[in-house]
Design a protein around this motif. Structure first.
Motif, short mmCIF file in Angstrom:
data_model
loop_
_atom_site.label_atom_id
_atom_site.label_comp_id
_atom_site.label_asym_id
_atom_site.label_seq_id
_atom_site.Cartn_x
_atom_site.Cartn_y
_atom_site.Cartn_z
N VAL A 327 0.85 -1.19 0.00
CA VAL A 327 0.00 0.00 0.00
C VAL A 327 0.89 1.24 0.00
CG1 VAL A 327 -1.67 1.36 1.31
CG2 VAL A 327 -1.92 -1.12 1.17
N ARG A 328 0.64 2.13 -0.93
CA ARG A 328 1.36 3.41 -0.97
C ARG A 328 0.76 4.34 0.09
NH1 ARG A 328 0.87 5.63 -6.84
NH2 ARG A 328 2.65 6.94 -6.27
N VAL A 329 1.62 4.86 0.94
CA VAL A 329 1.14 5.69 2.04
C VAL A 329 0.43 6.93 1.50
CG1 VAL A 329 3.34 6.94 2.24
CG2 VAL A 329 1.79 6.80 4.21
N ARG A 330 -0.68 7.31 2.16
CA ARG A 330 -1.42 8.51 1.80
C ARG A 330 -1.96 9.14 3.07
NH1 ARG A 330 -3.49 10.56 -2.87
NH2 ARG A 330 -5.06 12.19 -2.55
N LYS A 331 -1.56 10.36 3.32
CA LYS A 331 -2.05 11.06 4.50
C LYS A 331 -3.53 11.36 4.35
CE LYS A 331 0.46 13.74 6.92
NZ LYS A 331 1.22 14.90 7.44
N ALA A 332 -4.16 11.72 5.44
CA ALA A 332 -5.60 11.96 5.44
C ALA A 332 -5.95 13.16 4.56
CB ALA A 332 -6.09 12.21 6.85
N ASP A 333 -6.80 12.95 3.56
CA ASP A 333 -7.28 14.05 2.74
C ASP A 333 -8.25 14.90 3.53
OD1 ASP A 333 -6.40 13.62 -0.32
OD2 ASP A 333 -6.65 11.68 0.64
#
Length: 444
Positions: A327-333
């Motif tokens: 999973v590619r990390v993604r901060k909270a939108d």
């Protein structure tokens, strides 16, 4: 980080209506979830679950497509211009025979909370299908119940490929990518029960997660009488044991920052005790944080088996099996954060250094499209364990439904400004064709 504003103080008319619709159907959503919980089904064979989801979505006058990757169900409206947001729920259960609600034949149980995802998805559909809510969106929405998130073993993969014409039988989302079922998705919205230690109601964003590679390893030795002439044989069990010992000794060579995990399972280990066993069948799984880390660790595991076979005079036959991408990390939108605040929920946001050692085929999606994710509490026990159960239906079923619906609304309101900004900033690793070529290159 905790929510600091008072519940609902910034919600507009449509957002209040979304919440009211879901609250009005809370009992129905709980009953839906509990029914799915009592009838778990294994990956790619979730016929009853898929039919129940499809019937519910048809009742909302949505256009429903069934039979996607065998049991996938997608309902949508595509006539509105603008980005498409696809809300995903997972159909399958996990193998856990000791769970009190395990199916007596298949041994699967909803010990991972996928039934809660489905309740949240249809709850969001209830609200977003409302005529006034739908008219406020500058884009389209899809509701996608997908099969087979949990690991499919090698024997079942062969059957699925042979009898069901499943091209990528290792994972539901991968097969759906292959057949083009995600071609109209611009942004995916996913959820799950908490998979890392979180005390807050919600964990917003996508931490990095391990991907994995797996393989079927057939060890061939030579049969001989175990008492009269064992020296004439080649013991396949000893080759397997030697390889596993070597793997244990090489663990210190795995990089800490790659979070490597190795799992071995013996499927067959000889047939009679008075003969030198000439065949062992194993499955190996190697997890790591990056695609390169997976490849490096797998190379070491393969060397261990090859070296053990050479030492004893045996032979290794292997078949590479499809795994999951990290999973590619993604901060909270901002849409997720705003929704959590509006609902008065406590939450923590993903940090770039957060990592989950587990694996999910959501990782494959993150290489093709933006995936907005949150996880939720409301359960006790361990994931995939016999003691897993939902303890707070409002937090596990109703709150996630509101989060999915409100996040979608925030993404697509006001000419879909937030959705368009996400799409402008996102850089995919693969398109569908490149992704399919990559999977083929790793499994041939």
């Amino acid at each position: 980080m905790d929510a600091i504003c008072r519940r609902g103080e910034n919600m507009d008319k449509i957002e209040r209506k979304i919440e009211a619709i879901i609250d009005a159907h809370a009992k129905e959503l709980i009953e839906f979830a509990e029914d799915i919980y009592r009838h778990p089904e294994e990956g790619f064979y979730e016929e009853r679950t898929a039919a129940k989801v499809a019937d519910f979505l048809r009742g909302l006058n949505l256009k429903v497509h069934t039979g996607l990757a065998r049991t996938g169900v997608r309902a949508d409206w595509m006539e509105q211009d603008g980005p498409n947001v696809t809300i995903i729920g997972e159909l399958d259960a996990i193998g856990c025979r000791e769970h009190p609600m395990a199916d007596s034949v298949t041994g699967v149980a909803h010990a991972c909370g996928h039934h809660a995802q489905l309740a949240a998805m249809i709850g969001a559909a209830l609200a977003l299908a409302d005529e006034e809510v739908r008219a406020s969106l500058s884009g389209s929405v899809s509701f996608f119940a997908v099969p087979a998130e949990e690991y499919i073993d090698a024997r079942k993969r062969e059957k699925l490929a042979r009898e069901e014409n499943i091209g990528f039988p290792g994972t539901g989302k991968s097969e759906l990518i292959r057949v083009g079922a995600f071609d109209h998705t611009d942004i995916a919205l996913t959820t799950h029960v908490h998979m890392v230690p979180v005390e807050e109601d919600l964990y917003l964003g996508n931490p990095s997660c391990n991907g994995f590679s797996s393989e079927l390893v057939i060890i061939r030795g030579k049969a001989a009488h175990a008492a009269i002439s064992p020296w004439e044989g080649v013991n396949a069990v000893n080759i397997a044991a030697s390889a596993m010992n070597m793997i244990g000794l090489m663990r210190e060579t795995f990089r800490d920052d790659e979070h490597v995990r190795v799992h071995s399972l013996v499927r067959e280990g000889g047939e009679v005790l008075n003969s030198v066993p000439d065949k062992v069948v194993m499955e190996e799984k190697v997890r790591a944080k990056t695609l390169k880390g997976i490849e490096d660790a797998k190379e070491k595991i393969d060397r261990a088996f090859d070296a053990a076979a050479m030492a004893f005079g045996g032979k290794i036959i292997r078949k590479n099996l499809q795994g999951y991408m990290p999973v590619r990390v993604r901060k909270a939108d901002s849409a997720l954060v705003e929704a959590a605040r509006d609902l008065g929920a406590t939450y923590r946001e993903v940090e770039l250094t957060d990592h989950n050692n587990a694996s999910t085929d959501v990782g494959d999606l993150t290489h093709l499209m933006p995936v907005l994710n949150f996880t939720f509490r409301g359960f006790e026990g361990s994931l995939h364990g016999a003691d897993f159960r939902i303890t707070d239906t409002d937090t596990a079923y109703i709150l996630p439904a509101k989060m999915l619906a409100l996040t979608t609304y925030k993404l697509l309101r006001k000419n879909a400004a937030q959705a368009r900004e996400i799409l402008r900033e996102f850089e995919p690793v693969f398109d569908r064709e490149a992704y399919v070529r990559y999977i083929h290159s790793r499994t041939e």
